[in-house]
Design a protein around this motif. Structure first.
Motif, mmCIF file in Angstrom:
data_model
loop_
_atom_site.group_PDB
_atom_site.id
_atom_site.type_symbol
_atom_site.label_atom_id
_atom_site.label_comp_id
_atom_site.label_asym_id
_atom_site.label_seq_id
_atom_site.Cartn_x
_atom_site.Cartn_y
_atom_site.Cartn_z
ATOM 1 N N ASN A 274 -6.508 14.066 4.344
ATOM 2 C CA ASN A 274 -6.321 15.480 4.602
ATOM 3 C C ASN A 274 -4.878 15.904 4.351
ATOM 4 O OD1 ASN A 274 -5.583 17.691 6.927
ATOM 5 N ND2 ASN A 274 -7.600 18.057 6.038
ATOM 6 N N GLN A 275 -3.935 15.096 4.820
ATOM 7 C CA GLN A 275 -2.529 15.418 4.612
ATOM 8 C C GLN A 275 -2.135 15.249 3.149
ATOM 9 O OE1 GLN A 275 0.174 13.689 7.439
ATOM 10 N NE2 GLN A 275 -1.154 14.121 9.186
ATOM 11 N N LEU A 276 -2.746 14.278 2.505
ATOM 12 C CA LEU A 276 -2.494 14.114 1.076
ATOM 13 C C LEU A 276 -2.966 15.343 0.309
ATOM 14 C CD1 LEU A 276 -1.541 12.222 -1.186
ATOM 15 C CD2 LEU A 276 -3.860 11.270 -1.250
ATOM 16 N N ARG A 277 -4.126 15.859 0.679
ATOM 17 C CA ARG A 277 -4.643 17.060 0.020
ATOM 18 C C ARG A 277 -3.713 18.251 0.222
ATOM 19 N NH1 ARG A 277 -5.257 21.056 -1.857
ATOM 20 N NH2 ARG A 277 -7.119 22.252 -2.472
ATOM 21 N N SER A 278 -3.079 18.342 1.382
ATOM 22 C CA SER A 278 -2.182 19.465 1.663
ATOM 23 C C SER A 278 -0.953 19.460 0.761
ATOM 24 C CB SER A 278 -1.752 19.447 3.130
ATOM 25 O OG SER A 278 -0.861 18.361 3.395
ATOM 26 N N LEU A 279 -0.641 18.313 0.168
ATOM 27 C CA LEU A 279 0.482 18.219 -0.763
ATOM 28 C C LEU A 279 0.122 18.741 -2.154
ATOM 29 C CD1 LEU A 279 1.734 14.646 0.221
ATOM 30 C CD2 LEU A 279 2.815 16.824 0.829
ATOM 31 N N ASN A 280 -1.159 19.015 -2.362
ATOM 32 C CA ASN A 280 -1.649 19.535 -3.636
ATOM 33 C C ASN A 280 -1.230 18.662 -4.816
ATOM 34 O OD1 ASN A 280 -3.177 21.437 -5.087
ATOM 35 N ND2 ASN A 280 -1.324 22.545 -5.696
ATOM 36 N N PRO A 281 -1.574 17.373 -4.779
ATOM 37 C CA PRO A 281 -1.175 16.488 -5.878
ATOM 38 C C PRO A 281 -1.869 16.871 -7.183
ATOM 39 C CG PRO A 281 -2.777 15.403 -4.463
ATOM 40 C CD PRO A 281 -2.418 16.694 -3.783
ATOM 41 N N THR A 282 -1.240 16.544 -8.276
ATOM 42 C CA THR A 282 -1.846 16.785 -9.582
ATOM 43 C C THR A 282 -3.102 15.949 -9.733
ATOM 44 O OG1 THR A 282 0.383 17.119 -10.464
ATOM 45 C CG2 THR A 282 -1.401 16.807 -12.068
ATOM 46 N N MET A 283 -3.045 14.716 -9.230
ATOM 47 C CA MET A 283 -4.183 13.816 -9.336
ATOM 48 C C MET A 283 -4.036 12.665 -8.343
ATOM 49 S SD MET A 283 -5.539 11.746 -12.692
ATOM 50 C CE MET A 283 -4.312 10.471 -12.425
ATOM 51 N N VAL A 284 -5.176 12.143 -7.898
ATOM 52 C CA VAL A 284 -5.219 10.951 -7.055
ATOM 53 C C VAL A 284 -6.180 9.954 -7.693
ATOM 54 C CG1 VAL A 284 -5.848 10.015 -4.782
ATOM 55 C CG2 VAL A 284 -4.735 12.258 -4.948
ATOM 56 N N THR A 285 -5.745 8.721 -7.838
ATOM 57 C CA THR A 285 -6.657 7.670 -8.279
ATOM 58 C C THR A 285 -7.036 6.820 -7.072
ATOM 59 O OG1 THR A 285 -4.872 6.115 -8.806
ATOM 60 C CG2 THR A 285 -5.619 7.587 -10.568
ATOM 61 N N LEU A 286 -8.275 6.408 -7.004
ATOM 62 C CA LEU A 286 -8.758 5.565 -5.907
ATOM 63 C C LEU A 286 -9.542 4.411 -6.495
ATOM 64 C CD1 LEU A 286 -9.246 4.922 -2.916
ATOM 65 C CD2 LEU A 286 -11.210 6.460 -2.981
ATOM 66 N N ILE A 287 -8.993 3.222 -6.357
ATOM 67 C CA ILE A 287 -9.649 2.004 -6.826
ATOM 68 C C ILE A 287 -9.833 1.111 -5.611
ATOM 69 C CG2 ILE A 287 -9.406 -0.082 -8.204
ATOM 70 C CD1 ILE A 287 -7.616 3.077 -9.245
ATOM 71 N N GLU A 288 -11.074 0.663 -5.393
ATOM 72 C CA GLU A 288 -11.360 -0.166 -4.223
ATOM 73 C C GLU A 288 -12.474 -1.158 -4.517
ATOM 74 O OE1 GLU A 288 -10.692 -1.322 -1.462
ATOM 75 O OE2 GLU A 288 -9.024 -0.112 -0.757
ATOM 76 N N GLU A 289 -12.555 -2.177 -3.663
ATOM 77 C CA GLU A 289 -13.671 -3.112 -3.699
ATOM 78 C C GLU A 289 -14.903 -2.445 -3.097
ATOM 79 O OE1 GLU A 289 -12.020 -6.389 -1.576
ATOM 80 O OE2 GLU A 289 -10.880 -7.138 -3.291
ATOM 81 N N ASP A 290 -16.067 -2.722 -3.657
ATOM 82 C CA ASP A 290 -17.297 -2.041 -3.240
ATOM 83 C C ASP A 290 -18.083 -2.935 -2.280
ATOM 84 O OD1 ASP A 290 -19.328 -0.261 -2.991
ATOM 85 O OD2 ASP A 290 -20.078 -0.420 -5.037
ATOM 86 N N ALA A 291 -17.712 -2.888 -1.013
ATOM 87 C CA ALA A 291 -18.368 -3.709 0.016
ATOM 88 C C ALA A 291 -18.189 -3.022 1.357
ATOM 89 C CB ALA A 291 -17.777 -5.111 0.054
ATOM 90 N N ASP A 292 -19.052 -3.362 2.306
ATOM 91 C CA ASP A 292 -18.942 -2.812 3.659
ATOM 92 C C ASP A 292 -18.622 -3.938 4.631
ATOM 93 O OD1 ASP A 292 -19.046 -1.490 6.029
ATOM 94 O OD2 ASP A 292 -21.171 -0.972 5.940
ATOM 95 N N LEU A 293 -17.366 -3.970 5.081
ATOM 96 C CA LEU A 293 -16.922 -5.005 6.016
ATOM 97 C C LEU A 293 -16.410 -4.376 7.309
ATOM 98 C CD1 LEU A 293 -15.014 -7.308 3.483
ATOM 99 C CD2 LEU A 293 -17.408 -7.450 4.209
ATOM 100 N N THR A 294 -17.003 -3.244 7.694
ATOM 101 C CA THR A 294 -16.494 -2.498 8.843
ATOM 102 C C THR A 294 -17.277 -2.716 10.136
ATOM 103 O OG1 THR A 294 -17.845 -0.566 8.280
ATOM 104 C CG2 THR A 294 -15.636 -0.681 7.319
ATOM 105 N N SER A 295 -18.421 -3.392 10.078
ATOM 106 C CA SER A 295 -19.277 -3.492 11.255
ATOM 107 C C SER A 295 -18.573 -4.195 12.416
ATOM 108 C CB SER A 295 -20.565 -4.243 10.907
ATOM 109 O OG SER A 295 -21.356 -4.433 12.070
ATOM 110 N N ASP A 296 -18.828 -3.713 13.612
ATOM 111 C CA ASP A 296 -18.317 -4.373 14.810
ATOM 112 C C ASP A 296 -19.136 -5.613 15.164
ATOM 113 O OD1 ASP A 296 -16.176 -2.710 15.312
ATOM 114 O OD2 ASP A 296 -17.353 -1.310 16.517
ATOM 115 N N ASN A 297 -20.323 -5.738 14.580
ATOM 116 C CA ASN A 297 -21.187 -6.886 14.845
ATOM 117 C C ASN A 297 -20.807 -8.035 13.911
ATOM 118 O OD1 ASN A 297 -23.860 -8.471 14.060
ATOM 119 N ND2 ASN A 297 -24.146 -7.652 16.126
ATOM 120 N N LEU A 298 -20.436 -9.179 14.495
ATOM 121 C CA LEU A 298 -19.948 -10.302 13.692
ATOM 122 C C LEU A 298 -20.984 -10.777 12.687
ATOM 123 C CD1 LEU A 298 -17.934 -12.543 12.971
ATOM 124 C CD2 LEU A 298 -18.911 -13.890 14.852
ATOM 125 N N VAL A 299 -22.239 -10.927 13.121
ATOM 126 C CA VAL A 299 -23.276 -11.443 12.228
ATOM 127 C C VAL A 299 -23.479 -10.503 11.038
ATOM 128 C CG1 VAL A 299 -25.721 -12.025 12.036
ATOM 129 C CG2 VAL A 299 -24.406 -12.787 14.027
#
Length: 418
Positions: A274-299
């Protein structure tokens, strides 16, 4: 006192073939790991010890198969978790020690790190996609300010400088801003950012580009608040493009799972965007790994991690032994963080492409299609690597996705304010 019963390999019908064969069936290994995780989290010391004993005997860190080496990394992570969660687990075993010694931290020289990154398309894929998008976005500007948020210590920048010098028609002022924080995740380099900046400035000068290099002390743990404050204090000037390059580092910004009682909109990831958007950048690149490792459940988290991290292990069979050791050590660090750590110590909180796209759109960014020039260059780059690497274009969300044997690995997206 509870007596720990040692489990025998004969209790597992397929165990003999696992030990004598090429490393065994990944599904079998996964099920043992999941059972072990359940035992550890339920404080069942006897069962945890039995399963760790079995896994330790069928999965070697130096095994001939990637499945063995992958499983060994998870065993180490579970051992680390078990030691912290059940301190008495190993107290009665005498000289029987499962915990392997900690790997020495390897610090790369700049040349070594560049060669290390070139081993696979894991990072190069995002470099190429982002650089092509940046070249298009900054054409016609007299000044270009790039904020490089990256794990790879500016390894993307030399090729970008070279491309700017080659493809843009006139000299420009290139401003590069990086963050310096006490981060403890690999890869590590053996020089300071001041030295690194000096090398980049000298290289840019050799390509007839004037360059300014700025280091901002800022950290992912508070959503790079110091960096954002700096960018607000020094807004873009006339005829200056602001490009924010996010390469596999936004996942370290704390997400909602660390503060589950807070609204999603108040998560530091959304605050940052949100704060990045407020700076009105010319462009943002987003490169990430495509996986879900956020669960609170260990299993759940272990299952997701096992079904993602087999990919980097599977790609290393053609590497020389030292290359493979360093490459797999970096992935093993991630595995240990995902499995053994909790709370703020668990910094590997990768999200899927779909979740990141949702975040970007919620914060008023719109996706931009990557040009065909980038697609052609990516195809040529993939041709330099092992058979198995591929790419797919998702026309629904304008993304490019790096694949290994058809499985999604890394996604590259380009965004503009809307």
């Amino acid at each position: 006192m509870t007596r720990t019963r040692i489990i025998s390999p004969t209790r597992f019908p397929s165990l003999k073939s696992q030990r004598c064969g090429s490393g065994g069936d990944a599904s079998f290994m996964e099920q043992l790991l999941l059972h072990c995780a359940t035992a550890i989290d339920s404080n069942d010391a006897a069962l945890a010890h039995q399963l760790l004993w079995v896994l330790n005997n069928i999965a070697s860190p130096d095994g001939d198969s990637s499945t063995q080496r992958l499983t060994s990394a998870f065993v180490r992570a579970l051992l680390s978790r078990a030691v912290s969660k059940i301190p008495t687990l190993f107290s009665t075993f005498g000289n029987t020690v499962f915990q392997p010694p900690a790997d020495e931290i390897h610090r790369f020289s700049v040349v070594e790190l560049a060669g290390f990154i070139d081993l696979t398309p894991w990072h190069r894929f995002g470099f190429i996609a982002a650089n092509e998008a940046i070249l298009t976005a900054v054409e016609g500007y007299a000044k270009v300010h790039i904020v490089d948020l990256s794990l790879t210590h500016c390894m993307q920048i030399p090729t970008l400088i070279d491309a700017i010098a080659t493809k843009l028609n006139k000299p420009l002022l290139l401003k590069l801003t990086v963050v310096s924080s006490a981060s403890n995740f690999p890869p590590f380099i053996n020089i300071s950012y001041e030295e690194l900046g000096s090398k980049l400035v000298n290289f840019a000068t050799s390509r007839n580009i004037e360059m300014q290099f700025t280091i901002i002390p800022s950290t992912y743990s508070d959503g790079f608040s110091s960096l954002l404050q700096h960018l607000r204090m020094y807004p873009t000037s006339y005829n200056e493009a602001l490009v924010v390059n996010c390469h596999m580092i936004l996942r370290y910004i704390p997400d909602e799972t660390l503060t589950p009682s807070s609204p999603s909109s108040l998560s530091l990831r959304n605050v940052f965007l949100n704060q990045l958007r407020s700076l009105n950048p010319t462009m943002v690149t987003l490169i990430e790994e495509d996986a879900d490792l956020t669960s609170d459940n260990l299993v759940t988290r272990l299952r997701s991690a096992f079904n993602y991290f087999w990919i980097p292990f599977d790609t290393t069979d053609t590497f020389m032994s030292e290359q493979r050791r360093l490459y797999e050590a970096e992935i093993s660090w991630k595995i240990e963080n995902v499995v053994a750590k909790e709370g703020v110590e668990r910094v590997e909180r990768t999200e899927t492409k779909g979740r990141w796209l949702e975040r970007m759109r919620d914060n008023e960014f719109g996706g931009v299609r990557v040009r065909e020039e980038a697609v052609s260059e990516l195809k040529a780059m993939l041709g330099e690597h092992a058979v198995g690497w591929g790419m797919k274009k998702d026309d629904d969300d304008e993304s490019l996705v790096l694949t290994w044997k058809g499985h999604s690995v890394v996604f590259a997206t380009v965004w503009v304010p809307i």
